[in-house]
Enzyme design. Structure first.
Site, PDB file in Angstrom:
ATOM      1  N   PHE A 238       0.792  -1.250   0.150  1.00 50.87           N
ATOM      2  CA  PHE A 238       0.009   0.042  -0.010  1.00 50.87           C
ATOM      3  C   PHE A 238       0.969   1.223  -0.009  1.00 50.87           C
ATOM      4  O   PHE A 238       1.809   1.312   0.688  1.00 50.87           O
ATOM      5  CB  PHE A 238      -0.825   0.091   1.337  1.00 50.87           C
ATOM      6  CG  PHE A 238      -1.999   0.587   1.299  1.00 50.87           C
ATOM      7  CD1 PHE A 238      -3.249   0.290   0.737  1.00 50.87           C
ATOM      8  CD2 PHE A 238      -1.894   2.009   2.007  1.00 50.87           C
ATOM      9  CE1 PHE A 238      -4.263   1.125   0.713  1.00 50.87           C
ATOM     10  CE2 PHE A 238      -3.050   2.922   1.926  1.00 50.87           C
ATOM     11  CZ  PHE A 238      -4.262   2.270   1.569  1.00 50.87           C
TER      12      PHE A 238
ATOM     13  N   ASP B 217       2.640  -5.436   8.540  1.00 54.25           N
ATOM     14  CA  ASP B 217       1.265  -4.432   8.236  1.00 54.25           C
ATOM     15  C   ASP B 217       0.338  -5.479   7.996  1.00 54.25           C
ATOM     16  O   ASP B 217       0.238  -6.271   7.271  1.00 54.25           O
ATOM     17  CB  ASP B 217       1.433  -3.808   7.103  1.00 54.25           C
ATOM     18  CG  ASP B 217       0.150  -2.832   6.817  1.00 54.25           C
ATOM     19  OD1 ASP B 217      -0.930  -3.260   7.252  1.00 54.25           O
ATOM     20  OD2 ASP B 217       0.235  -1.867   6.315  1.00 54.25           O
TER      21      ASP B 217
ATOM     22  N   TYR C 175     -10.593  -0.365  10.976  1.00 53.86           N
ATOM     23  CA  TYR C 175     -11.716  -0.085  10.432  1.00 53.86           C
ATOM     24  C   TYR C 175     -12.118  -1.039   9.338  1.00 53.86           C
ATOM     25  O   TYR C 175     -13.170  -0.889   8.481  1.00 53.86           O
ATOM     26  CB  TYR C 175     -11.776   1.199   9.767  1.00 53.86           C
ATOM     27  CG  TYR C 175     -10.534   1.523   8.960  1.00 53.86           C
ATOM     28  CD1 TYR C 175     -10.326   1.368   7.795  1.00 53.86           C
ATOM     29  CD2 TYR C 175      -9.627   2.735   9.766  1.00 53.86           C
ATOM     30  CE1 TYR C 175      -9.272   1.778   7.043  1.00 53.86           C
ATOM     31  CE2 TYR C 175      -8.451   2.961   8.792  1.00 53.86           C
ATOM     32  CZ  TYR C 175      -8.143   2.436   7.771  1.00 53.86           C
ATOM     33  OH  TYR C 175      -7.081   2.725   7.033  1.00 53.86           O
ATOM     34  N   LYS C 176     -11.266  -1.839   8.840  1.00 53.25           N
ATOM     35  CA  LYS C 176     -11.754  -2.891   7.876  1.00 53.25           C
ATOM     36  C   LYS C 176     -12.202  -3.958   8.575  1.00 53.25           C
ATOM     37  O   LYS C 176     -13.409  -4.059   8.973  1.00 53.25           O
ATOM     38  CB  LYS C 176     -10.238  -3.494   7.064  1.00 53.25           C
ATOM     39  CG  LYS C 176      -9.868  -2.111   6.393  1.00 53.25           C
ATOM     40  CD  LYS C 176      -8.368  -2.173   5.847  1.00 53.25           C
ATOM     41  CE  LYS C 176      -7.753  -1.044   5.042  1.00 53.25           C
ATOM     42  NZ  LYS C 176      -6.562  -0.923   4.891  1.00 53.25           N
TER      43      LYS C 176
ATOM     44  N   ARG D   3     -12.082  -6.194  -6.215  1.00 54.57           N
ATOM     45  CA  ARG D   3     -12.037  -6.785  -5.017  1.00 54.57           C
ATOM     46  C   ARG D   3     -13.312  -7.285  -4.440  1.00 54.57           C
ATOM     47  O   ARG D   3     -14.213  -6.308  -4.363  1.00 54.57           O
ATOM     48  CB  ARG D   3     -11.541  -6.255  -3.765  1.00 54.57           C
ATOM     49  CG  ARG D   3      -9.821  -5.902  -4.178  1.00 54.57           C
ATOM     50  CD  ARG D   3      -9.206  -5.209  -3.151  1.00 54.57           C
ATOM     51  NE  ARG D   3      -9.814  -4.296  -2.322  1.00 54.57           N
ATOM     52  CZ  ARG D   3      -9.297  -3.615  -1.274  1.00 54.57           C
ATOM     53  NH1 ARG D   3      -8.291  -3.804  -0.773  1.00 54.57           N
ATOM     54  NH2 ARG D   3      -9.822  -2.601  -0.776  1.00 54.57           N
TER      55      ARG D   3
END
Ligand SMILES: *Cc1c(COP(=O)(O)O)cnc(C)c1O
Length: 423
Positions: free
Chosen positions: A127, A208, A233-234, A383
């Site tokens: 990312f 990560d 938050y995922k 995705r």
């Protein structure tokens, strides 16, 4: 297996986690497959926010030490609830900061260029925020990122080879930072093998876990990983901008963090107000300032739910959902130009399916118009993340059915094949 809708319903009937769906706010008109970008709100998370607002209302300043969840100890308490998800000890885990800030903190603490060892090893698929952070840490040491950031190449643009990463662990590497699950292709890296190889070479390694925490189990302590960081938050359903987390292996306890602040203090010493820091004896030392209490609050409810469901059961259902999705895609979307670009091996794929198609952006828009929320990743990726706690097998079936209509009717041709501002 059968490709009928009734078969999907049967899978839902037999799903041992099916009741958790009732705990979430679900728009029944939609199919939400974007829980790997922002998980849905649960009633328990909502209740825990209200509870912490109440403690402010009722206790004012004394909320730091009084009420059901005293704020002064909240980050540690949430760390303790998170530890089983990553296979760490409670004292190795703390909820604090944001993903990118935590990476800065950990790089500032673990990246110590010395003699020949001056480089950071990362990969070319991570990312962007992680890469920006690592480059700025290199610059803070007066070094040139062009030379001192080594990014392992992908052979196919989607995945990484463990052997390529290990080969890049050379004598000039001072720090390794890699994702647990790649955000595009959903590949799980072999964190255990990588941690062991790094350890053999005396190179600190951190992961990560943004796309792996809450989706796949980890054994960070056993693997000997030096540190890790993640957002909440995922897959942890903490809400937009919820407070992130980090892990530091206990062998590093007692050191001063790279970026200190008064919340790095041992709790007993913090209010002595001395100008010499006495760092906490655990991962709490990597906190910086006052915790974002209201943004951490949802985690009280959501982590409780994850704990009841159990990460092994979550992983089991997630694999069944994504496996079902891939089988339907292969059988019902044949000849429509989709490629399943994630690995098919269970130990190599995380919580989402990654499809490639030349018209991916337009197809995502057509899906959204039909009530399915996918996630486009430039230039040609879709995705799809059916989440174990709140998605169903029937939603998977419906999504593939809608995709088939979109392709048969060439619905996607009504949309331009460009990404939106947020994608
Ligand atoms: C989501 C994500 C981030 C986000 O970082 P923030 O600081 O929370 O904005 C960083 N890294 C990876 C791999 C991610 O998936």
């Amino acid at each position: 297996m059968s490709f009928d809708r009734s078969y999907a319903r049967q899978l839902d009937e037999n799903d041992e986690l099916k009741d958790f769906r009732n705990e979430f706010y679900i728009d029944e008109e939609k199919i939400y497959f974007d829980g790997n970008s922002l998980g849905l709100l649960s009633k328990r998370a909502e209740a825990s926010v209200i509870s912490l607002l109440d403690s402010w209302k009722n206790h004012a300043i004394d909320g730091w030490t009084e009420g059901e969840h005293p704020w002064f100890y909240l980050s540690e308490k949430l760390g303790q609830f998170t530890a089983p998800l990553i296979g760490a000890k409670p004292e190795e885990t703390i909820i604090t900061g944001s993903t990118t800030i935590n990476l800065h903190q950990l790089a500032a603490s673990f990246y110590r260029p010395d003699g020949k060892r001056t480089k950071i090893l990362a990969d070319e698929l991570n990312f962007p925020s992680d890469i920006y952070a690592l480059k700025s840490q290199i610059k803070l040491h007066g070094l040139d990122p062009e030379e001192h950031l080594v990014q392992v190449k992908s052979r196919n643009g989607n995945t990484l080879e463990t052997s390529d990463i290990i080969e890049a662990m050379t004598e000039d590497i001072a720090l390794i930072v890699l994702p647990g699950v790649l955000y595009r292709s959903g590949q799980i890296l072999d964190m255990e093998a990588l941690a062991k190889e790094a350890q053999k070479r005396g190179i600190p390694i951190g992961f990560d876990l943004c796309h792996s925490i809450g989706s796949v189990p980890h054994q960070l302590s056993d693997w000997g990983a030096d540190f890790a960081f993640w957002c909440t938050y995922k897959h942890l359903n903490g809400g937009p901008g919820s407070v992130a987390g980090l892990y530091v292996n206990e062998k590093h306890f007692g050191k001063e963090p790279g970026l200190a602040g008064w919340f790095s203090s041992s709790k007993e010493k913090q209010f002595d107000m001395e100008h010499t820091l006495s760092p906490a004896e655990d991962a709490g030392a990597y906190q910086i300032g006052t915790p974002h209490v209201l943004s951490a609050a949802p985690l009280l409810g959501s982590l409780e739910m994850l704990s009841e469901a159990g990460i092994e059961r979550i992983r089991g259902k997630s694999l069944r959902l994504t496996d079902y999705l891939m089988q339907l895609i292969e059988n019902r979307l044949k000849g429509h130009g989709f490629t399943i670009a994630n690995s098919r091996e269970e130990n190599e794929r995380g919580g989402h399916v990654f499809l490639e198609h030349p018209q991916a952006a337009a197809i995502c828009k057509a899906l959204k118009a039909k009530g399915v929320v996918p996630d486009f990743r430039t230039p040609n990726g879709i995705r799809l993340a059916p989440v174990a706690l709140y998605n169903t097998f029937e939603e998977v079936w419906k999504t593939v059915d809608l995709l088939r209509t979109i392709m048969d009717d060439k619905d996607y041709e009504q949309y331009d094949n460009e990404r939106g501002v947020i994608a």
